[in-house]
Design a protein around this motif. Structure first.
Motif, PDB file in Angstrom:
ATOM      1  N   GLY A  86     -11.014  11.677  32.664  1.00 30.81           N
ATOM      2  CA  GLY A  86     -10.543  10.805  33.734  1.00 30.81           C
ATOM      3  C   GLY A  86     -10.749   9.331  33.473  1.00 30.81           C
ATOM      4  N   ALA A  87     -11.417   8.971  32.394  1.00 25.72           N
ATOM      5  CA  ALA A  87     -11.674   7.565  32.096  1.00 25.72           C
ATOM      6  C   ALA A  87     -10.373   6.858  31.713  1.00 25.72           C
ATOM      7  CB  ALA A  87     -12.686   7.445  30.970  1.00 25.72           C
ATOM      8  N   ASP A  88     -10.239   5.627  32.183  1.00 28.18           N
ATOM      9  CA  ASP A  88      -9.085   4.803  31.828  1.00 28.18           C
ATOM     10  C   ASP A  88      -9.471   3.996  30.587  1.00 28.18           C
ATOM     11  OD1 ASP A  88      -6.765   3.368  31.734  1.00 28.18           O
ATOM     12  OD2 ASP A  88      -7.181   2.150  33.507  1.00 28.18           O
ATOM     13  N   VAL A  89      -8.853   4.326  29.452  1.00 27.35           N
ATOM     14  CA  VAL A  89      -9.204   3.716  28.170  1.00 27.35           C
ATOM     15  C   VAL A  89      -8.007   2.937  27.639  1.00 27.35           C
ATOM     16  CG1 VAL A  89      -9.962   4.146  25.793  1.00 27.35           C
ATOM     17  CG2 VAL A  89     -10.827   5.581  27.662  1.00 27.35           C
ATOM     18  N   VAL A  90      -8.265   1.704  27.227  1.00 26.53           N
ATOM     19  CA  VAL A  90      -7.250   0.847  26.624  1.00 26.53           C
ATOM     20  C   VAL A  90      -7.706   0.490  25.216  1.00 26.53           C
ATOM     21  CG1 VAL A  90      -6.172  -1.453  26.678  1.00 26.53           C
ATOM     22  CG2 VAL A  90      -6.372  -0.108  28.781  1.00 26.53           C
ATOM     23  N   LEU A  91      -6.786   0.534  24.259  1.00 24.99           N
ATOM     24  CA  LEU A  91      -7.055   0.092  22.889  1.00 24.99           C
ATOM     25  C   LEU A  91      -6.085  -1.012  22.537  1.00 24.99           C
ATOM     26  CD1 LEU A  91      -7.820   2.214  19.755  1.00 24.99           C
ATOM     27  CD2 LEU A  91      -6.008   0.490  19.664  1.00 24.99           C
ATOM     28  N   ILE A  92      -6.613  -2.128  22.022  1.00 28.86           N
ATOM     29  CA  ILE A  92      -5.755  -3.219  21.558  1.00 28.86           C
ATOM     30  C   ILE A  92      -5.977  -3.432  20.062  1.00 28.86           C
ATOM     31  CG2 ILE A  92      -5.608  -4.373  23.791  1.00 28.86           C
ATOM     32  CD1 ILE A  92      -7.674  -6.397  22.813  1.00 28.86           C
ATOM     33  N   GLU A  93      -4.883  -3.709  19.367  1.00 24.85           N
ATOM     34  CA  GLU A  93      -4.917  -3.910  17.908  1.00 24.85           C
ATOM     35  C   GLU A  93      -4.148  -5.185  17.581  1.00 24.85           C
ATOM     36  OE1 GLU A  93      -4.585  -4.257  13.974  1.00 24.85           O
ATOM     37  OE2 GLU A  93      -6.074  -2.986  14.998  1.00 24.85           O
ATOM     38  N   ALA A  94      -4.737  -6.032  16.739  1.00 26.33           N
ATOM     39  CA  ALA A  94      -4.131  -7.324  16.435  1.00 26.33           C
ATOM     40  C   ALA A  94      -2.819  -7.200  15.672  1.00 26.33           C
ATOM     41  CB  ALA A  94      -5.111  -8.182  15.634  1.00 26.33           C
ATOM     42  N   ASP A  95      -2.683  -6.145  14.868  1.00 29.22           N
ATOM     43  CA  ASP A  95      -1.458  -5.976  14.080  1.00 29.22           C
ATOM     44  C   ASP A  95      -0.846  -4.613  14.377  1.00 29.22           C
ATOM     45  OD1 ASP A  95       0.478  -6.698  12.108  1.00 29.22           O
ATOM     46  OD2 ASP A  95      -0.616  -5.493  10.640  1.00 29.22           O
ATOM     47  N   ARG A  96      -0.915  -3.681  13.434  1.00 26.91           N
ATOM     48  CA  ARG A  96      -0.423  -2.321  13.624  1.00 26.91           C
ATOM     49  C   ARG A  96      -1.593  -1.353  13.489  1.00 26.91           C
ATOM     50  NH1 ARG A  96       4.914  -1.556  11.806  1.00 26.91           N
ATOM     51  NH2 ARG A  96       4.644   0.609  12.493  1.00 26.91           N
ATOM     52  N   VAL A  97      -1.585  -0.286  14.246  1.00 27.50           N
ATOM     53  CA  VAL A  97      -2.629   0.737  14.139  1.00 27.50           C
ATOM     54  C   VAL A  97      -2.693   1.260  12.708  1.00 27.50           C
ATOM     55  CG1 VAL A  97      -3.150   3.121  14.752  1.00 27.50           C
ATOM     56  CG2 VAL A  97      -2.650   1.465  16.556  1.00 27.50           C
ATOM     57  N   GLY A  98      -3.891   1.257  12.130  1.00 27.03           N
ATOM     58  CA  GLY A  98      -4.083   1.761  10.774  1.00 27.03           C
ATOM     59  C   GLY A  98      -3.534   0.863   9.692  1.00 27.03           C
ATOM     60  N   GLY A  99      -3.149  -0.369  10.022  1.00 32.44           N
ATOM     61  CA  GLY A  99      -2.492  -1.228   9.046  1.00 32.44           C
ATOM     62  C   GLY A  99      -3.420  -1.954   8.105  1.00 32.44           C
ATOM     63  N   ALA A 100      -4.719  -1.983   8.414  1.00 28.04           N
ATOM     64  CA  ALA A 100      -5.671  -2.679   7.558  1.00 28.04           C
ATOM     65  C   ALA A 100      -6.402  -1.656   6.688  1.00 28.04           C
ATOM     66  CB  ALA A 100      -6.619  -3.520   8.414  1.00 28.04           C
ATOM     67  N   ALA A 101      -7.723  -1.761   6.582  1.00 26.38           N
ATOM     68  CA  ALA A 101      -8.473  -0.900   5.664  1.00 26.38           C
ATOM     69  C   ALA A 101      -8.253   0.584   5.925  1.00 26.38           C
ATOM     70  CB  ALA A 101      -9.963  -1.227   5.744  1.00 26.38           C
ATOM     71  N   SER A 102      -8.065   0.971   7.192  1.00 29.62           N
ATOM     72  CA  SER A 102      -7.921   2.392   7.513  1.00 29.62           C
ATOM     73  C   SER A 102      -6.651   2.999   6.928  1.00 29.62           C
ATOM     74  CB  SER A 102      -7.939   2.600   9.034  1.00 29.62           C
ATOM     75  OG  SER A 102      -9.200   2.240   9.567  1.00 29.62           O
ATOM     76  N   GLY A 103      -5.625   2.202   6.679  1.00 33.56           N
ATOM     77  CA  GLY A 103      -4.383   2.734   6.153  1.00 33.56           C
ATOM     78  C   GLY A 103      -4.152   2.463   4.683  1.00 33.56           C
ATOM     79  N   PRO A 117       0.830  -1.207   0.000  1.00 37.15           N
ATOM     80  CA  PRO A 117       0.000   0.000   0.000  1.00 37.15           C
ATOM     81  C   PRO A 117       0.862   1.254   0.000  1.00 37.15           C
ATOM     82  CG  PRO A 117      -0.759  -1.565   1.670  1.00 37.15           C
ATOM     83  CD  PRO A 117       0.573  -2.046   1.185  1.00 37.15           C
ATOM     84  N   PHE A 118       0.576   2.159  -0.910  1.00 33.15           N
ATOM     85  CA  PHE A 118       1.360   3.386  -1.009  1.00 33.15           C
ATOM     86  C   PHE A 118       1.357   4.141   0.313  1.00 33.15           C
ATOM     87  CE2 PHE A 118       1.157   8.027  -1.570  1.00 33.15           C
ATOM     88  CZ  PHE A 118       2.419   8.259  -2.065  1.00 33.15           C
ATOM     89  N   TRP A 119       0.187   4.296   0.935  1.00 30.55           N
ATOM     90  CA  TRP A 119       0.075   5.137   2.135  1.00 30.55           C
ATOM     91  C   TRP A 119       0.908   4.596   3.296  1.00 30.55           C
ATOM     92  CZ3 TRP A 119      -2.119   9.151   0.114  1.00 30.55           C
ATOM     93  CH2 TRP A 119      -3.186   9.030  -0.788  1.00 30.55           C
ATOM     94  N   LEU A 120       1.021   3.272   3.389  1.00 30.78           N
ATOM     95  CA  LEU A 120       1.778   2.673   4.491  1.00 30.78           C
ATOM     96  C   LEU A 120       3.275   2.627   4.204  1.00 30.78           C
ATOM     97  CD1 LEU A 120      -0.603  -0.307   5.391  1.00 30.78           C
ATOM     98  CD2 LEU A 120      -0.402   1.901   6.556  1.00 30.78           C
ATOM     99  N   ASP A 121       3.651   2.810   2.949  1.00 32.57           N
ATOM    100  CA  ASP A 121       5.063   2.819   2.560  1.00 32.57           C
ATOM    101  C   ASP A 121       5.602   4.234   2.758  1.00 32.57           C
ATOM    102  OD1 ASP A 121       7.519   2.170   1.519  1.00 32.57           O
ATOM    103  OD2 ASP A 121       6.846   2.134  -0.575  1.00 32.57           O
TER     104      ASP A 121
END
Length: 463
Positions: A59-76, A14-18
């Protein structure tokens, strides 16, 4: 020139990820942790959910988990069209929600403005350009449909500009263009940098982000939800699922989406002479009006992204890295490129890639909750998730909070689409639908008995 020669040096990426500015990979979660909100998925939907959650409650404690890399699938790896529509176009919205389409159109425009404000507020370097986009007719029968769409858009608050052949070619010059409509409620964006910028904003607000951390299971334990990961577990009061094209940890969610592969090419940067030969001074994106359509836009450095046409479903909905490359589709796209822009003979492609998007039987986002309201999900964006994902995030957070809002009162939010049937019926049905849509393109848009039956049962799609 043989169009295939233009692909000789195209990198299979993908151009955008390169991009040398791609952030360093973040470590996986190891061990157990607790939080107020767990977001599963590091694409746009998940990132907006985490960001808006912190904006609502710092003040909320927020956790985000991603199986690969952030933005590495359709979003990137998408085309970077950020549209105001929440319903995959006005036509689809009118067909399914005629009584609330005015509200949906207004909410979509408000959502796009909120995105634009966030890009500015968090100083996200994503080449945001509010250029609008053109829908172009390449067959005479498409002109009447464009005029009807423009009239409907104006009726529901849009500001479309209908263009004849001369006017549309003054915007972007192709001998195949017979007319067009300029929709102003669209921005062009570098999709990967938008995802990375959202992730940085989340981190700055205190969101804990873990990459290489897939959710492998989900269980309820009294007042909390426990989500298992390969090296640990997250215990959360609330969970937002933003897995989209990938299998959800919630099995009841899975029949409502299927992954479909989309493909794109990116040219080398155009010279000043080449760009002048095409025009394009207003830098709009464009797509044609066929069922099997192309989407096209300029990058910040004046490359042409040329994508779409083929949408490929693999039996049982398999999402695999080897599906990202499809030479026969790249060859088709290259031929179509030079048919549209014969004045660009000799231009070469530097990148060729594909990726999975999630679709639903109503072709736009849907919502639901489970585990007595402690888990919410949004999915089914069908390729227009760049803009609608933020609306999806806001709506999921409303649902998790138990708040009654204008969003949660929408029929679009309250009712789910029909699920896809099991295999092999699913693959057969998708195959017949794709064949029928291609046939309609060759037959002046006339829909056959199969497509008319889908229309009658609320499953029809006219892109």
């Amino acid at each position: 020139m043989n169009p295939l020669a233009s692909l000789a040096d195209a990198a299979p990426a993908p151009f955008w990820l390169d991009d040398p500015q791609r952030p360093e990979s973040r470590p996986a979660l190891v061990g157990g942790t607790r939080c107020d909100l767990l977001v599963v998925g590091g694409g746009y939907t998940g990132l907006w959910t985490a960001l808006v959650a912190k904006e609502r409650d710092p003040g909320a404690d927020v956790v985000l988990i991603e199986a690969d890399r952030v933005g590495g699938a359709a979003s990137g790896r998408n085309g970077g069209f950020c549209e105001a529509s929440l319903t995959h176009g006005l036509g689809n919205g009118l067909e399914r929600w005629p009584d609330e389409i005015g509200r949906l159109e207004r909410l979509g425009r408000e959502n796009l403005r909120a995105m634009e404000e966030a890009v500015t507020r968090y100083d996200i370097d994503c080449s945001w350009e509010r250029t609008g986009a053109l829908d172009v007719a390449t067959e005479p029968y498409q002109l009447d449909a464009l005029a009807e769409t423009a009239e409907a858009s104006a009726r529901y608050g849009g500001d479309p500009l209908l263009l004849d052949a001369e006017a549309v070619r003054a915007q972007i010059d192709s001998p195949t263009f017979l007319g067009g409509m300029w929709n102003k409620d669209v921005a062009m964006v570098n999709p990967a940098r938008l995802a990375w910028g959202l992730a940085r904003a989340c981190l700055d607000l205190g969101v804990r982000v873990y990459e290489h951390t897939p959710a492998t299971g989900l269980d309820e334990h009294g007042a909390v939800i426990a989500v298992r990961t390969p090296y640990g577990r997250v215990t959360a009061s609330r969970v937002a699922l933003a897995t989209n094209a990938y299998p959800s940890p919630l099995r009841r969610h899975r029949p409502y989406t299927v992954p479909v592969y989309d493909y794109a090419l990116m040219t080398e940067p155009l010279t000043e002479e080449q760009l002048a030969a095409v025009g394009w001074q207003n830098r709009q994106g464009f797509s044609d009006c066929a069922n099997k359509f192309h989407y096209v836009r300029l990058s910040a450095d004046n490359r042409i992204l040329w994508g779409g046409y083929d949408a490929v479903y693999h039996y049982r909905g398999r999402v695999r890295a080897e599906h990202d490359q499809r030479p026969e589709t790249f060859a088709t796209l290259a031929r179509h490129f030079f048919t549209t822009f014969p004045q660009l003979e000799g231009v070469r492609f530097t990148h060729a890639w594909g990726g999975a998007i999630d679709t639903s039987t109503r072709f736009c986002v849907f919502f639901d909750t489970s585990h007595r309201g402690k888990v919410a999900y949004a999915a089914g964006f069908t390729g227009l998730g760049v803009g609608a994902s933020r609306f999806g995030a806001e709506t999921m957070l409303d649902l998790l909070a138990g708040d009654r809002t204008e969003r949660t009162e929408l029929e679009l939010v309250r009712r789910k689409p029909l699920p896809f049937p099991p295999e092999p019926v699913r693959a057969v049905g998708i195959g017949i639908t794709q064949w029928s849509m291609a046939r309609a393109d060759r037959n002046r848009g006339r829909r056959n008995v199969w497509l008319k039956a889908l229309d009658r049962f609320g499953l029809g799609f006219d892109s």
